[in-house]
Design a protein around this motif. Structure first.
Motif, PDB file in Angstrom:
ATOM      1  N   LEU A  12       0.801  -1.180  -0.097  1.00 25.75           N
ATOM      2  CA  LEU A  12      -0.133   0.171  -0.107  1.00 25.75           C
ATOM      3  C   LEU A  12       0.768   0.978   0.050  1.00 25.75           C
ATOM      4  N   LYS A  13       0.945   2.070  -1.102  1.00 25.55           N
ATOM      5  CA  LYS A  13       1.501   3.398  -1.261  1.00 25.55           C
ATOM      6  C   LYS A  13       0.500   4.472  -1.037  1.00 25.55           C
ATOM      7  N   VAL A  14       0.893   5.323  -0.198  1.00 23.77           N
ATOM      8  CA  VAL A  14      -0.212   6.489   0.022  1.00 23.77           C
ATOM      9  C   VAL A  14       0.462   8.035  -0.250  1.00 23.77           C
ATOM     10  N   GLU A  15      -0.206   8.795  -0.603  1.00 22.67           N
ATOM     11  CA  GLU A  15       0.345   9.993  -0.807  1.00 22.67           C
ATOM     12  C   GLU A  15       0.533  10.917   0.382  1.00 22.67           C
ATOM     13  N   ALA A  16       1.751  11.412   0.523  1.00 24.70           N
ATOM     14  CA  ALA A  16       1.867  12.084   1.843  1.00 24.70           C
ATOM     15  C   ALA A  16       1.301  13.340   2.224  1.00 24.70           C
ATOM     16  N   ARG A 247      -3.690   4.530   6.147  1.00 22.61           N
ATOM     17  CA  ARG A 247      -3.080   3.733   6.811  1.00 22.61           C
ATOM     18  C   ARG A 247      -3.253   3.334   8.150  1.00 22.61           C
ATOM     19  N   GLY A 310      11.958   6.251  -0.438  1.00 17.55           N
ATOM     20  CA  GLY A 310      12.469   5.418  -0.957  1.00 17.55           C
ATOM     21  C   GLY A 310      13.883   5.064  -0.509  1.00 17.55           C
TER      22      GLY A 310
ATOM     23  N   ASN B  75       7.964  10.193  -9.987  1.00 22.88           N
ATOM     24  CA  ASN B  75       8.084   9.500  -9.005  1.00 22.88           C
ATOM     25  C   ASN B  75       7.802   8.060  -9.108  1.00 22.88           C
ATOM     26  N   ASP B  76       6.818   7.937 -10.249  1.00 16.22           N
ATOM     27  CA  ASP B  76       6.231   6.615  -9.933  1.00 16.22           C
ATOM     28  C   ASP B  76       6.897   5.590 -10.964  1.00 16.22           C
ATOM     29  N   ASP B  79       8.006   2.217  -9.723  1.00 11.56           N
ATOM     30  CA  ASP B  79       6.900   1.246  -9.190  1.00 11.56           C
ATOM     31  C   ASP B  79       7.218  -0.341  -8.909  1.00 11.56           C
ATOM     32  N   GLU B  80       7.937  -0.836  -9.924  1.00 12.19           N
ATOM     33  CA  GLU B  80       8.319  -1.965 -10.003  1.00 12.19           C
ATOM     34  C   GLU B  80       9.269  -2.386  -9.001  1.00 12.19           C
ATOM     35  N   ILE B  82       9.770  -1.215  -6.068  1.00 15.36           N
ATOM     36  CA  ILE B  82       9.642  -0.714  -4.615  1.00 15.36           C
ATOM     37  C   ILE B  82      10.180  -1.374  -3.547  1.00 15.36           C
ATOM     38  N   VAL B  83      10.968  -0.723  -2.818  1.00 16.05           N
ATOM     39  CA  VAL B  83      11.518  -1.257  -1.575  1.00 16.05           C
ATOM     40  C   VAL B  83      10.621  -1.165  -0.284  1.00 16.05           C
ATOM     41  N   GLU B  84      10.590  -1.824   0.634  1.00 17.07           N
ATOM     42  CA  GLU B  84       9.630  -1.745   1.303  1.00 17.07           C
ATOM     43  C   GLU B  84       9.463  -0.375   2.098  1.00 17.07           C
ATOM     44  N   TYR B  85      10.654   0.221   2.233  1.00 13.49           N
ATOM     45  CA  TYR B  85      10.140   1.639   2.861  1.00 13.49           C
ATOM     46  C   TYR B  85       9.331   2.504   2.014  1.00 13.49           C
ATOM     47  N   ASP B  86       9.400   2.220   0.650  1.00 12.55           N
ATOM     48  CA  ASP B  86       8.942   3.264  -0.217  1.00 12.55           C
ATOM     49  C   ASP B  86       7.326   3.105  -0.214  1.00 12.55           C
ATOM     50  N   THR B  87       7.076   3.562   0.973  1.00 13.47           N
ATOM     51  CA  THR B  87       5.536   3.369   1.025  1.00 13.47           C
ATOM     52  C   THR B  87       4.779   4.591   0.863  1.00 13.47           C
ATOM     53  N   TRP B  88       5.245   5.817   0.216  1.00 14.21           N
ATOM     54  CA  TRP B  88       4.261   6.895  -0.071  1.00 14.21           C
ATOM     55  C   TRP B  88       5.154   7.728  -1.239  1.00 14.21           C
ATOM     56  N   VAL B  89       4.158   8.674  -1.541  1.00 16.31           N
ATOM     57  CA  VAL B  89       4.543   9.661  -2.566  1.00 16.31           C
ATOM     58  C   VAL B  89       4.540  11.096  -2.044  1.00 16.31           C
ATOM     59  N   GLN B  90       5.373  11.965  -2.307  1.00 17.46           N
ATOM     60  CA  GLN B  90       5.344  13.198  -2.039  1.00 17.46           C
ATOM     61  C   GLN B  90       3.859  13.634  -2.587  1.00 17.46           C
ATOM     62  N   SER B  91       3.362  14.616  -1.792  1.00 22.42           N
ATOM     63  CA  SER B  91       2.348  15.510  -2.018  1.00 22.42           C
ATOM     64  C   SER B  91       2.490  16.349  -3.276  1.00 22.42           C
TER      65      SER B  91
END
Lengths: 1030, 215
Positions: A12-16, A247, A310, B75-76, B79-80, B82-91
């Motif tokens: 699950l990826k979300v927008e900050a 989340r 990242g 940012n996308d 996608d393929e 993705i490490v575990e930490y990478d769970t969000w994108v910047q607004s």
């Protein structure tokens, strides 16, 4: 617009969430809160943020912090979906170091734990916005008008969630469902109760009707819905990702409500209603980690804003707000606010100052001479913003040295006019009126018409003011104002200078009435009692003890020792501030030094008398005399009967007042009045040739420099590294609005020269440099510069005769102290506490040193005595058992800004400069032994103490003596010999090794063996340790 | 319908409150432009106590996008992998300006006054020059040509800090022209809608025509 259809599960990826802090308003609210309420308290405080669903097609909504964020929660109880209040926590540290030292990772973990706890205990159902809980850490640098901050939106279990599917809502819902969802959401948002709840659940029944329910209604849920959606306001606008809030919501749903696969609805808006194209419906699952329900389980948390996704590195950008106003019109009010900051800061640890009262008080200053200048300026420092200055004379060349505000080009201008711009340029917000007027004096006949007009004007001025200062240069000219003040029951404060002694007193209240009959004037007068309106014995005025009564003495020019003006003015404004803050004001009884008082501000005496040569300060209480020529009932009733007639008689008939009051018949002997001792000539020859080095051009530096000039010093070098900022203006006597951002050392010399343009013998120098300080370690890059500074300072000390140590920190006095002891120079320290001060001269250096041609043997026999065989007196550091360390970075704001009572610096400077004059006049100079108050001295200029310590609130003045300590970190033989043999290498080692000095002098040993000493001195250290700052 | 006495184009405080309510309701009923949130009544707070009668209208969080950069897409790319930490994108709200609009009653001019301010996404207050850059050209034209529209910075009557404002000195005059034909009651109810449809133009608020048309 449609979202990509997702088939494959993925993390699950979300927008900050992005925060937006309304800079001016939130910043200002935080500033006010810190200054007025929090003080030094840096414990976390609750705060409210505002969350909103996305409303713009391309822009995600911001999470906003606004001015009302800091208001009490009741104010935040209303809102709308575009302004959902969210609870948060603010940690505002006292300084940058504290901010940097915050353990951001563990703070975030704590917040994560709170969220988990709220989920498990059911709090979320009651208050769903707790899921959005946020954390702000900040440091409000009020002095520089900046706020540094970081925000975190804690998100738990971020790596344990899987997104199973994600679609645009319009793809998932049938048209009927979509229509009823829109309708239901409209109702949800239209209700005051539900619109602020960002989390909800949606039941869609088989007949496509939709019900939106609150979380707390979950337990009443009837089964049978066809579709169940867990909805939340989604701030984001991304078509491929849900918003941040999801989340924590998923964590809640699966941990608390045991929902395995969460069908969620990201609510996004358009045109004031749900936008089904943009809104997302998806499914997510959560694999709870092992042990999550344990009581001390700490969930994984992320959420500091500014961390880049990242790479997993924890590096946040520090955000800052500049509060400095952009618009010029509010610039002035900011300057004023900065000037008042030191008064507000007093409330942090000491007595809260009533700024509004001070600001609203109109002060009438009679006399714009030596005392008038100083008192007016110090009143502004106290936050007084309404001043009326009355004076009849003009600025004259010889006065420039004494009258601190005027410059040479003012010569010939009436003082009442010349003073106005000088006050304004120091404090733009002050409202000052200058009135040129000669006050009539009894026994000095004037034409009736003139008396009438002056009386009329003066009456109006007194009536429109709250406090009157009597600072004219003759005793007699105070008579009429005294009478008017007693008649009008106005606070009156007198300051008067003798040659080397001064008197500062407040007049008592006017007479009260025996009973309430108000019919006519005569009846009222007969009802006057000797008590004031509160039924207390009235305190006296400055004429009450004066039996010699009003001999015309206009010819006597006031000649006073230069430092005296500063001391008396400082005490006068202090008295003013105390009366104003006293609950009984003008009726307050007179206190005597040594009394106990429950009043926070300390004692409020009636009269203070001090003498420089005797080093004494005494407080006296005198009641109103029935024979007083100015405030007795008989005088007042005569005045009320025929105001002008009476004044005319008093002024034009020399014996009228005496006859009226009966003074001529009684013969009360009194010693209260100032006696003018035979003056000794200031040895101006010595003073004019002496070279003075002033280290620090702050409050003390300005005053000392001016007083030294007044003493006739002609060679002056000022060292300072700072620049003039707005908060300096009112306190540091020389600087004006034009000097802002100029280096202080440059500005002070410019001002000094401006005043004495035509004197060409003057030798002024500036030196902009930082004094190297122990404990402030020096990197190898800086080393060359620091060494250069050390050499410069060595050179300066060697080429001057006397050094004033007036810097703002303890550690910056170390190197100069060492150099002075080494060179056997006169060194004088002045330091300020909150309401206490210290002025001391350092002892002479060790004797028998410089003669030896060979350095080594000379060192080994450094004696404990000075060159003339006397035991050496101590230096500033001799009493200390700890070496100075970096005390700057860990200070709170009030410590950085040296919160001292206005006027204190004037007093300390006066004593410091006076010490130099006495030393120079003493035959033994720097080697002079220390005198203690109470002893007598056959020398004409009186006692020469070693240390003078005074306290404003206790009204005491102590003379202390201390001999040089063998383990002193600055002047002991071991330090000096180390310095002589190793020079700057030694100094550099001291800078870089915090414990080196203590080890060298044996203090480390001492502390180990006797820990009591540290306790004993800790108190004292506090006292004189908040020195003066820029 | 008009009263015999000549109406001077002003509004009493009570009429202002009533008109404000009308505006809020009407605004909710009609389809407003893309991105405008709702007007809300904000009671005035003195010493933490909400006033029953005094308050102002607020339209907050109006987003203005100068040039929304499409760089977000970059940012996308990963996608393929993705490490575990990478769970969000910047607004995606850089380059965004947020505006707040308030309508308060001016007791001295007896007319509504528009207060506004804009922030950059990071909270930095916009200067008047920056604001002007955000305004559409017709607004700039109005600002430069009309006598009644000049922007000053004045103390917000309920927040006691400076906000930008359109000076109210000409308001009653042109309001008189605008609503002269209506009866007293209609006039006070429609006052704000009519007023806003004019004033909004000057500050780039896209006010739907429907608002002013009598419903």
């Amino acid at each position: 617009m449609a979202a990509k259809a997702e088939v494959r599960p993925r993390p699950l990826k979300v927008e900050a969430i992005k925060s937006s802090v309304d800079m001016v308003e939130f910043g200002k609210a935080l500033r006010d809160l810190k200054l007025d309420v929090l003080g030094t308290d840096d414990s976390p405080i609750p705060i409210t943020g505002y969350y909103a669903p996305c409303t713009h097609p391309k822009v995600s909504s911001l999470f906003r912090l606004r001015r009302e964020s800091l208001a009490r929660s009741s104010v935040n109880s209303f809102g709308s979906r575009n302004k959902c209040p969210v609870p948060g926590m603010l940690i505002n540290t006292n300084n940058m170091l504290g901010f940097q030292n915050l353990d951001v990772a563990s703070l975030l973990r704590e917040e994560g734990k709170k969220i988990l706890h709220d989920i498990l205990c059911g709090k979320i159902e009651e208050c769903p916005s707790l899921l959005l809980r946020f954390l702000v850490i900040s440091f409000a640098d009020l002095k520089n008008w900046k706020v540094y901050y970081n925000i975190a939106f804690p998100s738990v279990f971020h790596s344990k969630m899987t997104l199973l599917s994600l679609h645009s809502a319009s793809e998932v819902l049938s048209q009927e469902e979509a229509a009823s969802l829109s309708k239901s959401m409209k109702e949800w948002c239209g209700s005051n109760e539900t619109t602020v709840l960002p989390f909800f659940w949606v039941d869609i029944t088989s007949d496509s009707s939709v019900v939106v329910r609150q979380l707390k209604d979950w337990k009443d849920r009837q089964g049978g819905a066809q579709k169940l959606l867990f909805g939340f306001y989604d701030h984001g606008c991304h078509q491929d990702y849900p918003g941040w809030a999801l989340r924590n919501y998923v964590a809640f749903l699966s941990l608390r409500w045991k929902i395995e696969k969460v069908q969620f609805l990201c609510y996004r808006e358009r045109l004031g209603g749900v936008d089904l194209e943009k809104s997302l419906i998806g499914e997510a699952s959560f694999a709870a980690p092992h042990g999550w329900d344990g009581s001390d389980y700490v969930p994984e948390v992320i959420g500091w804003e500014g961390e880049t996704p990242g790479d997993g590195r924890k590096e946040m950008k520090l955000k800052s707000i500049n509060l400095e106003s952009l618009s010029p019109e509010s610039k002035h009010s900011q300057v004023d606010e900065q000037q008042l900051m030191h008064l507000k800061l007093m409330g942090w640890r000491h007595f809260p100052v009533d700024l509004d009262k001070l600001r609203g008080t109109r002060c009438l200053v009679l006399g714009a001479g030596t005392l008038g200048c100083e008192v007016s300026r110090l009143l502004m420092t106290w936050g007084v913003r309404k001043l009326t200055v009355v004076d009849g004379g003009c600025v004259a060349m010889p006065d420039l040295v004494k009258q601190s505000l005027y410059v040479e080009k003012d010569c010939g201008v009436p003082r009442a006019i010349a003073i106005v711009p000088h006050l304004k340029e120091r404090c733009p917000a002050v409202e000052v009126e200058g009135i040129q007027m000669e006050i009539p004096v009894p026994g000095n006949p004037v034409s009736p018409s003139k008396i009438a007009s002056v009386l009329d004007r003066l009456k109006k001025l007194v009536a429109s003011s709250e406090v009157v200062f009597l600072l004219t240069d003759t005793w007699e000219s105070r008579w009429l104002p005294t009478l008017l003040c007693a008649n009008g029951n106005k606070i009156a404060i007198t300051a008067a200078l003798g040659y080397d002694s001064y008197l500062v007193m407040r007049h008592g209240a006017g007479p009260g009435k025996r009973c309430g009959r108000m019919d006519d004037v005569i009846a009222q007068i007969q009802n006057w009692s000797t008590e004031d309106a509160l039924g207390r014995q009235r305190l006296g005025c400055c004429f009450c003890c004066d039996t010699t009564s009003l001999v015309n003495s206009l010819s006597n020019e006031t000649v006073a020792l230069p430092g005296l003006t500063s001391i008396a003015s400082g005490k006068a404004v202090e008295l003013f501030a105390r009366i104003l803050h006293h609950p009984e004001g003008i009726h307050a009884p007179g206190d005597i030094a040594g009394m106990d008082t429950e009043h926070q501000l300390g004692l409020l005496p009636h009269q203070m008398q001090g003498s420089l040569p005797k080093c004494v300060l005494s407080t006296v209480v005198g009641n109103s005399s029935k024979n007083c020529t100015a405030c007795s009932n008989v005088v007042l009733s005569e005045y009320r009967k025929g105001e002008l007639d009476f004044i005319m008689k008093a002024i034009n008939q020399p014996t009228y007042l005496k006859d009226l009051t009966g003074i001529s018949h009684t013969s009360i002997k009194s010693e209260t009045c100032l006696n003018f001792p035979a003056s000794f000539p200031v040895n101006s020859g010595k003073l004019s040739s002496v070279g003075c080095l002033i280290l620090g051009a702050g409050t003390l530096g300005c005053d000392v420099a001016r007083i030294l000039m007044d003493y006739g010093v002609q060679k002056l070098t000022v060292v300072d590294s700072g620049r003039v900022v707005a908060s300096n203006l009112a306190r540091q006597s020389f600087y004006t609005y034009d000097d802002l951002n100029t280096p202080k050392a440059t500005a002070i010399l410019k001002r000094l020269k401006e005043r004495y343009q035509s004197v060409d013998k003057l030798e002024f120098k500036e030196c902009i440099m930082e004094i190297p300080m122990p404990g402030h370690s020096v990197s190898s890059d800086e080393e060359a510069d620091v060494r250069e500074d050390c050499e410069k300072l060595q050179d300066l000390v060697a080429t001057h005769d006397a050094v004033f140590l007036l810097t703002d920190t303890r550690e910056s006095r170390w190197l100069p102290t060492l150099l002075c002891a080494n060179e056997n120079k006169i060194a004088i320290t002045a330091a300020l506490g909150y309401d206490s001060y210290l002025a001391m001269r350092h002892g002479a250096g060790p004797g028998g040193s410089s003669e030896g041609s060979d350095v080594l043997p000379a060192m080994t026999k450094l004696p404990a005595e000075d060159v003339i065989g006397r035991q050496r007196l101590g230096c500033y550091f001799c009493n200390d058992v700890i070496a100075p360390v970096d005390s700057v970075s860990n200070r709170t704001l009030d410590q950085q800004c040296t919160v001292t009572r206005p006027g204190l610096a004037s007093i300390a400077s006066g004593h410091a400069a006076d010490l130099l004059a006495r030393m120079l006049n003493h035959p033994d100079g720097v080697h002079a032994p220390a005198d203690i108050a109470g002893t007598t001295s056959e020398r004409p200029y009186g006692l020469l103490p070693h240390q003078i310590r005074g306290s404003l609130s206790n009204y005491n003045l102590l003379t202390l003596m201390g001999y040089s300590s063998s383990s002193c970190i600055a002047c002991s033989d071991v330090v000096l010999s180390e310095y002589r043999s190793r020079g700057l290498d030694f100094v550099m080692q001291v800078m870089n090794e915090p414990t080196y000095l203590e080890d060298l002098t044996g203090l480390t040993e001492l502390m180990k063996s006797a820990d009591y000493s540290q306790v004993e001195w800790a108190d004292d250290d506090d006292d004189d340790e908040f020195p003066d700052i820029c | 319908m008009g009263g015999s006495s000549v109406w001077d184009g002003t509004l009493s405080p009570d009429e202002f409150n009533a008109s404000a309510k009308t505006l809020v309701t009407k605004w909710g009923e009609i389809d407003v432009d893309d991105s405008l949130p709702d007007w809300a009544w904000r009671p005035s707070c003195r010493i933490g106590v909400q006033s029953e009668t005094e308050g102002f209208l607020a339209l907050e969080g109006v987003y203005h996008t100068g040039a929304v950069s499409e760089t977000e897409e970059s940012n996308d790319l990963g996608d393929e992998s993705i490490v575990e930490y990478d769970t969000w994108v910047q607004s995606s709200c850089d380059n965004v300006h947020v505006y707040d609009f308030h309508i308060a009653y001016s007791f001295s001019y007896k007319v509504p006054v528009l207060y506004f301010q804009g922030h950059q996404a990071d909270g930095q207050l916009l200067t008047i020059d920056e604001i002007k850059k955000d305004l559409p050209s017709h607004s700039l034209k109005i600002l430069s040509e009309s006598k009644w529209t000049f922007i000053t910075r004045e103390e917000h009557p309920h927040l006691s800090c400076p906000w930008f404002t359109l000076h109210p000195c000409g308001t009653s005059d042109w309001m008189k022209l605008l609503l002269d034909k209506l009866g007293d009651k209609d006039r006070s109810l429609q006052y704000l809608s009519a007023w806003l449809s004019v004033v909004g133009q000057a500050v780039g608020l896209k006010i739907p025509l429907k608002l002013h048309c009598s419903s």
